[in-house]
Scaffold this motif. Structure first.
Motif, PDB file in Angstrom:
ATOM      1  N   ASP A   1      -9.414  14.094   1.318  1.00 49.82           N
ATOM      2  CA  ASP A   1      -9.522  14.163   2.772  1.00 49.82           C
ATOM      3  C   ASP A   1     -10.344  15.401   3.129  1.00 49.82           C
ATOM      4  O   ASP A   1     -10.409  16.372   2.363  1.00 49.82           O
ATOM      5  CB  ASP A   1      -8.134  14.245   3.425  1.00 49.82           C
ATOM      6  CG  ASP A   1      -8.148  13.703   4.840  1.00 49.82           C
ATOM      7  OD1 ASP A   1      -7.584  12.606   5.068  1.00 49.82           O
ATOM      8  OD2 ASP A   1      -8.741  14.368   5.722  1.00 49.82           O
ATOM      9  N   LEU A   2     -10.947  15.313   4.304  1.00 48.80           N
ATOM     10  CA  LEU A   2     -11.825  16.401   4.721  1.00 48.80           C
ATOM     11  C   LEU A   2     -11.141  17.334   5.709  1.00 48.80           C
ATOM     12  O   LEU A   2     -11.701  18.356   6.100  1.00 48.80           O
ATOM     13  CB  LEU A   2     -13.076  15.765   5.376  1.00 48.80           C
ATOM     14  CG  LEU A   2     -14.363  16.537   5.495  1.00 48.80           C
ATOM     15  CD1 LEU A   2     -14.775  17.172   4.178  1.00 48.80           C
ATOM     16  CD2 LEU A   2     -15.487  15.599   5.965  1.00 48.80           C
TER      17      LEU A   2
ATOM     18  N   LEU B   1      -4.374  18.634   7.934  1.00 41.80           N
ATOM     19  CA  LEU B   1      -3.558  17.520   7.418  1.00 41.80           C
ATOM     20  C   LEU B   1      -3.222  17.746   5.943  1.00 41.80           C
ATOM     21  O   LEU B   1      -2.126  17.444   5.478  1.00 41.80           O
ATOM     22  CB  LEU B   1      -4.289  16.183   7.586  1.00 41.80           C
ATOM     23  CG  LEU B   1      -4.505  15.688   9.016  1.00 41.80           C
ATOM     24  CD1 LEU B   1      -5.219  14.339   9.015  1.00 41.80           C
ATOM     25  CD2 LEU B   1      -3.184  15.552   9.775  1.00 41.80           C
TER      26      LEU B   1
END
Ligand code: SAM
Length: 770
Positions: free
Chosen positions: A139-140, A144
């Protein structure tokens, strides 16, 4: 002291202590409500109000969008991001199947756009995380990922790794180590859960996934929102997509709405996904978020595999054995499908066009490369179901007509002289008799043919449930017609054995098995007849007599209850008049006009009901011998009175040797004539066409054409069987003209003898090919 004069009869007087208490109470209530709603309010603020302008790239955009709501992300997405659990549950089942031959092969899962790691934690319920050699969450968005790090630390998983990377050019550490793994084909499982619609460079992403996914066992699972194009393409029709269409308001509204949050719902992403990969399963749902009657966001669950997967077995089964060339003209297809030159358009592929005829056509070119192979080609289990395009005529069959088969297979088997070398052709109906023949003699091939796709879905469900469930669950489904956990069994165990179309149908119609008060057999068109019978017995006050009748231990007792209690009800003039009614005949009994006419030519309805029922009740005990009428009376089967496939021994026979007796099934969704046209000459030895020729008008050319095809496809010495409402059906002569020897197996003579346990037909015929 505070005084409120407006309330005075006198006036209401409140002490300052009471006022202070009220203020504290109200404040507490407000705080409670606000604290309860904080996640939702935060979600609303960041998704709908907080400006997203000024971010220079995707990473900055994501960080800005999620940073204030990362902690409430999981709590606020439960209802919004629907289908995640189902996608994971389905994936777990399919992965097990795909890896059945190589359980020890290294298994790597890459969850792309995995955010807080919620899905990885969820997956542990379906496939333990310990069964993966490595899990990578890519994920970027840093906020999160911080939540994910805490989550995995708590779970103590050492094989789960978090990579902060752009998905479209993700790199796994194991590809870069000194002992590097070749990225090509090194990943067994990839998921995109509500991330495909957010990743800008989706072409690169999907190409990359295709490159790294294992060609044979690799699985890609996707769940996301979508909107569909205006008209389904040929490829979409081959994949099948029940409920995929979106109305124009839905299409435009959701695209614009989600665009504000940089979520892109135009059809391009899903189209490229389905073009690039072979579809295994596709389900289209509607998320009724918060306001169920107004909000219906289209979402889909999709499983697929690389087009490089070896599907030659399916191609052989479909095209060589089944004469079915639907959806076979992919860029990867090894078979050259040829057609007449048509300069304006790609000619439509017809169902069941014989391969030999196609190859011999002159002036032919290779058909254009679209559409890629159908979802049926990529089924991960046995290729029972043959491909078909969704067709407008299928809309007329919204559900199954027959939930049980209304012909006696025991009598068939007495005359069929079946052996392992036989190739059969039967009408699918509910599949009960085809299953009976498979148990009785395990013939080499059983072509089951039905125009109504739902009949095929039903037989597929029986075959799939038989392979994946134990006897108790199987009997609950098809014996009792009720299983409260059907939805769970469908997703976790049965689905890997189903075609995508059958899965979609049963997922939409889960309640056929999960409604406590309504057995499965009360669904479908035939269910109307059963419901009506119940209604009549209730009105006539004989419901308990019906139960007593089904419990009788002797024929004498059975005949006594029949004669005294039920016969007067069923032969009542009102009921007889109802049975004469053509609308009732068709909708409740499945008897069309032409057949009804044949039936009335033989005598009155009263005589017909009398001659059907009287000998049955005096010959076969319902409790143990006649499952047909027991079902009609009770609405379900019992372990002592049920079709052979529902008995312990029948179930065991079909399940034995990894279901080898069921390998013979080929389920066609087309007309009898078209399927016959696709089959090679002399490729059948037995055909049972039920009473279907009764449906045609006298001297219909369609009967001539069908019998001509039967004469071509049935080998010399082979048999064709049919039943008829007439004692001497007009079309017998057509068989005789086509080099068949026709003989009566049985003809009804009155109310003394039952021809079989159904006893509804006036005659039963056998034609031997000369
Ligand atoms: C709607 S969230 C879904 C998260 C999670 N998969 C789930 O089902 O709850 C979309 C995710 O995609 C990630 N994402 C978007 N663009 C990305 C990109 N270019 N590279 C990696 N991740 C990206 C976002 O950061 C976000 O975590």
């Amino acid at each position: 002291m505070l005084t409120f004069p407006a309330f005075s009869s006198g006036s209401i007087q409140i002490s300052s202590n009471q006022a202070a208490s009220a203020v504290v109470l109200v404040t507490c209530l407000v705080l409670l409500v606000v604290s309860r709603l904080t996640p939702q309010l935060t979600f609303i603020w960041y998704c709908f109000v907080h400006p997203l302008t000024g971010a220079k790239d995707q990473k900055a955009r994501l960080d800005k969008f999620y940073e204030g709501q990362a902690d409430v992300y999981d709590a606020t997405r439960r209802g919004l991001l629907r289908g995640r659990k189902t996608m994971l549950n389905l994936s777990a089942g399919h992965l097990r199947t795909l890896r059945a031959n190589c359980p020890d092969k290294r298994l790597v899962w890459v969850d792309i756009g995995g955010g807080t790691g919620h899905n990885i934690e969820l997956m542990d319920q379906f496939l333990p995380i310990s069964s993966f050699d490595a899990v990578y969450l890519i994920d970027l968005c840093e906020p999160l990922l911080q939540v994910a790090r805490k989550r995995f630390a708590q779970r103590g998983w050492t094989n789960v790794h978090i990579l902060c990377q752009d998905a479209s050019d993700f790199v796994l550490p194991e590809w870069q180590n000194s002992s590097s793994v070749d990225p090509k084909g090194s990943v067994g499982f990839v998921t995109l859960s509500y991330s495909l619609s957010m990743i800008p460079n989706f072409y690169n992403l999907l190409d990359r996934i295709d490159h790294v996914l294992s060609p044979q066992e690799g699985l890609l699972g996707v769940v996301d929102f979508y909107t569909a194009g205006k008209n389904a393409s040929l490829h979409e029709k081959a994949i099948g997509g029940e409920s995929k269409e979106c109305g124009w308001i839905s299409r435009w509204f959701w695209q614009i709405w989600f665009d504000f949050d940089n979520v892109h719902l135009s059809p391009a992403r899903r189209s490229y996904l389905e073009y690039r990969f072979g579809t295994i399963k596709s389900y289209n749902g509607r998320n009724r978020f918060v306001l169920p009657f107004i909000v219906r966001i289209p979402y889909y669950i999709w499983l697929g595999r690389p087009r490089t997967a070896d599907i030659s077995k399916s191609c052989h089964v479909f095209e060589v054995e089944g004469g079915n060339t639907i959806g076979n003209c992919s860029p990867a297809s090894s078979i050259n499908v040829t057609k007449e030159i048509d300069s304006t358009s790609v000619p439509p592929l017809e169902l069941g066009f014989p391969i030999t005829e196609q190859q011999s056509e002159s002036n032919a070119v290779i058909v254009n490369i679209t559409p890629p192979l159908s979802s049926f080609h990529y089924q991960v289990n046995k290729p029972w179901r043959l491909p078909y395009y969704e067709h407008p005529v299928h809309k007329e069959f919204r559900t199954f007509v027959y939930s049980f088969t209304w012909e006696d297979p025991y009598v068939d088997v007495m005359h069929l002289e079946l052996s392992k070398d036989d190739s059969m052709f039967v009408i699918t109906s509910a599949g009960d008799n085809a299953l009976h023949y498979a148990i009785a003699a395990s013939p080499r091939t059983i072509h089951c043919v039905d125009m109504n796709p739902c009949q095929g879905h039903l037989l597929e469900l029986k075959l799939a449930a038989m392979q994946s469930l134990d006897y108790a669950d199987f009997f609950a489904l098809f014996g009792e017609g009720y299983h409260p956990n059907f939805r769970y069994l469908l997703d976790s165990k049965i689905a890997p054995h189903l075609s995508s179309s059958a899965y979609q149908f049963w997922r939409i119609n889960v309640d056929a098995f999960t409604t406590p008060s309504k057995s499965f057999y009360l669904h479908g068109y035939s269910g109307w007849a059963l419901k009506l019978a119940r209604f009549i017995f209730t009105i006539a006050g004989v419901r308990t007599d019906v139960e007593r009748l089904c419990e009788c231990e002797t024929l004498d007792k059975q005949v006594q209850i029949w004669q005294q209690k039920l016969r007067p009800v069923l032969l009542n003039p009102v009921i007889v008049a109802l049975m004469r009614n053509p609308v009732f005949c068709w909708n409740a009994l499945g008897v069309p006009m032409n057949q009804r006419r044949m039936l009335l030519d033989e005598g009155s309805v009263y005589e017909y009901v009398r001659d059907t029922m009287d000998p049955l009740l005096s010959t076969y005990l319902l409790k143990t011998e006649n499952y047909f009428y027991l079902l009609c009376l009770l609405g379900h089967y019992t372990p002592t009175s049920c079709p052979l496939y529902l008995t312990h021994s029948g179930f065991k026979t079909l399940k034995a040797n990894e279901g080898s007796a069921a390998n013979s099934f080929r389920l066609h969704t087309d007309s009898i004539y078209n399927v016959l046209r696709g089959l090679n000459s002399w490729s059948l030895t037995r055909a049972l066409i039920m009473d279907h020729l009764d449906w045609f008008t006298v001297n219909s050319k369609d009967v001539d054409e069908e019998v001509t095809q039967l004469a071509r496809v049935v080998a010399p010495g082979g048999f064709v069987f049919w039943r008829s409402a007439a004692k001497h059906p007009w079309y017998n002569e057509v068989f005789e003209r086509s080099k068949f020897r026709v003989e009566a197996v049985a003809i009804r003579t009155g109310s003394e003898v039952a021809l079989d346990k159904v006893n509804m037909y006036a005659s039963f015929w056998k034609a031997t090919k000369l």
